[in-house]
Design a protein around this motif. Structure first.
Motif, PDB file in Angstrom:
ATOM      1  N   TRP A 166       0.868  -1.179   0.000  1.00 40.18           N
ATOM      2  CA  TRP A 166       0.000   0.000   0.000  1.00 40.18           C
ATOM      3  C   TRP A 166       0.905   1.230   0.000  1.00 40.18           C
ATOM      4  CZ3 TRP A 166      -5.189  -0.549  -0.591  1.00 40.18           C
ATOM      5  CH2 TRP A 166      -5.733  -1.812  -0.338  1.00 40.18           C
ATOM      6  N   ILE A 167       0.978   1.897  -1.139  1.00 37.18           N
ATOM      7  CA  ILE A 167       1.904   3.006  -1.357  1.00 37.18           C
ATOM      8  C   ILE A 167       1.146   4.333  -1.263  1.00 37.18           C
ATOM      9  CG2 ILE A 167       3.506   4.056  -3.017  1.00 37.18           C
ATOM     10  CD1 ILE A 167       3.861   1.199  -4.198  1.00 37.18           C
ATOM     11  N   TYR A 168       1.740   5.272  -0.556  1.00 31.95           N
ATOM     12  CA  TYR A 168       1.147   6.603  -0.392  1.00 31.95           C
ATOM     13  C   TYR A 168       2.046   7.647  -1.041  1.00 31.95           C
ATOM     14  CZ  TYR A 168      -0.125  11.023   1.865  1.00 31.95           C
ATOM     15  OH  TYR A 168      -0.470  12.327   2.095  1.00 31.95           O
ATOM     16  N   SER A 169       1.450   8.550  -1.816  1.00 33.20           N
ATOM     17  CA  SER A 169       2.172   9.687  -2.379  1.00 33.20           C
ATOM     18  C   SER A 169       1.431  10.971  -2.043  1.00 33.20           C
ATOM     19  CB  SER A 169       2.303   9.544  -3.902  1.00 33.20           C
ATOM     20  OG  SER A 169       2.854  10.718  -4.476  1.00 33.20           O
ATOM     21  N   LYS A 224       7.263  14.450  -4.582  1.00 31.63           N
ATOM     22  CA  LYS A 224       7.334  15.329  -3.414  1.00 31.63           C
ATOM     23  C   LYS A 224       7.434  14.487  -2.150  1.00 31.63           C
ATOM     24  CE  LYS A 224       5.094  19.209  -1.087  1.00 31.63           C
ATOM     25  NZ  LYS A 224       4.029  20.225  -1.146  1.00 31.63           N
ATOM     26  N   LYS A 225       6.665  13.400  -2.101  1.00 32.98           N
ATOM     27  CA  LYS A 225       6.713  12.475  -0.981  1.00 32.98           C
ATOM     28  C   LYS A 225       6.112  11.152  -1.439  1.00 32.98           C
ATOM     29  CE  LYS A 225       5.161  11.880   3.828  1.00 32.98           C
ATOM     30  NZ  LYS A 225       4.376  12.475   4.932  1.00 32.98           N
ATOM     31  N   ILE A 226       6.793  10.044  -1.154  1.00 33.19           N
ATOM     32  CA  ILE A 226       6.237   8.730  -1.475  1.00 33.19           C
ATOM     33  C   ILE A 226       6.794   7.716  -0.478  1.00 33.19           C
ATOM     34  CG2 ILE A 226       8.029   8.036  -3.123  1.00 33.19           C
ATOM     35  CD1 ILE A 226       5.700   6.793  -4.809  1.00 33.19           C
ATOM     36  N   MET A 227       5.964   6.769  -0.058  1.00 29.31           N
ATOM     37  CA  MET A 227       6.387   5.770   0.913  1.00 29.31           C
ATOM     38  C   MET A 227       5.467   4.556   0.836  1.00 29.31           C
ATOM     39  SD  MET A 227       4.805   7.311   4.472  1.00 29.31           S
ATOM     40  CE  MET A 227       5.501   8.940   4.202  1.00 29.31           C
ATOM     41  N   ILE A 228       5.943   3.434   1.375  1.00 26.68           N
ATOM     42  CA  ILE A 228       5.071   2.282   1.594  1.00 26.68           C
ATOM     43  C   ILE A 228       4.409   2.488   2.958  1.00 26.68           C
ATOM     44  CG2 ILE A 228       4.946  -0.212   1.919  1.00 26.68           C
ATOM     45  CD1 ILE A 228       7.317  -0.514   0.072  1.00 26.68           C
ATOM     46  N   ARG A 229       3.113   2.779   2.943  1.00 24.33           N
ATOM     47  CA  ARG A 229       2.400   3.035   4.192  1.00 24.33           C
ATOM     48  C   ARG A 229       2.118   1.741   4.949  1.00 24.33           C
ATOM     49  NH1 ARG A 229       1.601   7.721   6.834  1.00 24.33           N
ATOM     50  NH2 ARG A 229       0.470   8.792   5.169  1.00 24.33           N
ATOM     51  N   HIS A 230       1.874   0.649   4.210  1.00 21.47           N
ATOM     52  CA  HIS A 230       1.529  -0.621   4.852  1.00 21.47           C
ATOM     53  C   HIS A 230       1.856  -1.740   3.878  1.00 21.47           C
ATOM     54  CE1 HIS A 230      -0.549  -3.485   7.356  1.00 21.47           C
ATOM     55  NE2 HIS A 230      -1.417  -3.782   6.403  1.00 21.47           N
ATOM     56  N   ARG A 231       2.243  -2.905   4.390  1.00 23.64           N
ATOM     57  CA  ARG A 231       2.492  -4.048   3.531  1.00 23.64           C
ATOM     58  C   ARG A 231       1.995  -5.318   4.208  1.00 23.64           C
ATOM     59  NH1 ARG A 231       8.176  -4.712   1.640  1.00 23.64           N
ATOM     60  NH2 ARG A 231       7.399  -6.720   0.925  1.00 23.64           N
ATOM     61  N   GLU A 232       1.612  -6.276   3.377  1.00 23.93           N
ATOM     62  CA  GLU A 232       1.157  -7.580   3.849  1.00 23.93           C
ATOM     63  C   GLU A 232       1.980  -8.637   3.129  1.00 23.93           C
ATOM     64  OE1 GLU A 232      -3.296  -7.698   3.602  1.00 23.93           O
ATOM     65  OE2 GLU A 232      -2.998  -5.639   2.909  1.00 23.93           O
ATOM     66  N   ASP A 233       2.585  -9.553   3.879  1.00 22.50           N
ATOM     67  CA  ASP A 233       3.398 -10.635   3.315  1.00 22.50           C
ATOM     68  C   ASP A 233       2.873 -11.974   3.823  1.00 22.50           C
ATOM     69  OD1 ASP A 233       5.412  -9.040   1.896  1.00 22.50           O
ATOM     70  OD2 ASP A 233       6.031  -8.395   3.897  1.00 22.50           O
ATOM     71  N   ILE A 234       2.523 -12.863   2.877  1.00 18.05           N
ATOM     72  CA  ILE A 234       1.931 -14.152   3.225  1.00 18.05           C
ATOM     73  C   ILE A 234       2.725 -15.258   2.527  1.00 18.05           C
ATOM     74  CG2 ILE A 234      -0.164 -15.548   3.189  1.00 18.05           C
ATOM     75  CD1 ILE A 234      -1.732 -12.913   2.829  1.00 18.05           C
TER      76      ILE A 234
END
Length: 300
Positions: A166-169, A224-234
């Motif tokens: 889940w990527i946020y910019s 301007k700003k970007i990050m991985i806000r949340h991740r799920e690994d299964i």
């Protein structure tokens, strides 16, 4: 500088590149209309208060001789921000001879070089020359870092992982970035969605290796700003070998295919989204808990 002065610099650099790389095999413009609009803007525009309606994007293609891989195909993808050259262009480099880590490092070193030596000046040709001069170093590192293949047939098969990023910019407006997101997700077999506007949201899901490759490409673009806000690994269950793995991946997906989703954009530029509609969309996909992770509030 004004928008007209920026546009004049861009057009002058494009004409120089066209003279140096005259064939389609060397220089390819993704959108000929954007190039025509830039030229019309420079030649007939009566106002410098607003930028050209669209931005040129082009590919510079090279075949370079390398020690380990022979002739390597190298592609520089370039896009001009409206304020270029006062701000850096968006340049990505693709070469099959590089590992993902080396490609990420190459982008970082190239951007650092351009920031230090070309700030405020046209720099695409400098980027081309830098890649020519330095690519061999990265390929050497990539080759030396590759371990020799093991002959032991009894080695356990590495476990594959299903991931959802889940990527946020801060925002996603740029048409080139939006096109890259759609094309890269399709190329890597990822499902999910992207939401352009302010804020910008991208969700990709699939094999972890494909998700990480997608993120490595996206994060090196100009944001301007970007990050991985949340991740799920299964972890995936390999009991049914290859067929079972495919079935497990499909059963874990929340989305069918990849789409660009718009949620009633509004505001002066039509770039703010209706968060209520976004919450409804996420709820329908069984992902409503992510809404609070993104925005710190519970949706309704």
């Amino acid at each position: 500088m004004s928008y007209l002065e920026w546009a004049e610099c861009q057009l002058a650099e494009i004409e120089l590149l066209t003279s140096m790389f005259p064939t389609l095999e060397e220089l390819e413009f993704i959108d000929q209309l954007a190039l025509a609009e830039l030229r019309d803007y420079v030649e007939v525009s009566a106002s410098a208060d607003s930028p050209p309606p669209s931005r040129p994007q082009f590919l510079i293609k090279h075949k370079l001789d390398t020690e380990h891989t022979g002739r390597a195909d190298v592609i520089l993808s370039c896009a001009y921000p409206s304020e270029y050259p006062s701000v850096m262009p968006e340049i990505t480099v693709r070469c099959a001879g590089l590992s993902r880590a080396q490609q990420t490092q190459l982008h970082a070193d190239l951007n650092a070089y351009l920031m230090e030596n070309c700030q405020g000046e046209v720099c695409v040709l400098s980027a081309v020359d830098w890649v020519k001069d330095n690519l061999q170093v990265f390929i050497n590192k990539s080759s030396s870092a590759t371990p020799a293949p093991k002959r032991e047939s009894a080695s356990p098969r590495p476990q594959e992982v299903f991931s959802r990023l889940w990527i946020y910019s801060h925002h996603i407006y740029n048409k080139t970035k939006r096109k890259n997101i759609l094309e890269w997700s399709k190329e890597l077999g990822l499902s999910g969605f992207s939401m352009p506007g302010k804020p910008g949201i991208v969700c990709v899901e699939g094999l972890q290796s494909a998700c990480e490759e997608f993120w490595s490409r996206v994060k090196v673009l100009t944001w301007k700003k970007i990050m991985i806000r949340h991740r799920e690994d299964i972890p995936l269950d390999h009991q049914d070998e290859d067929r079972g793995t495919v079935q497990s991946i499909d059963s874990l997906r929340k989305f069918t295919g990849f789409e660009e989703a718009m949620f009633d954009p509004h505001g002066n530029r039509g770039n703010h989204v209706d968060l209520g509609l976004l919450y409804q969309f996420l709820n329908e996909k069984g992902c409503c808990d992510v809404f609070q992770i993104y925005f710190g509030i519970e949706g309704r």
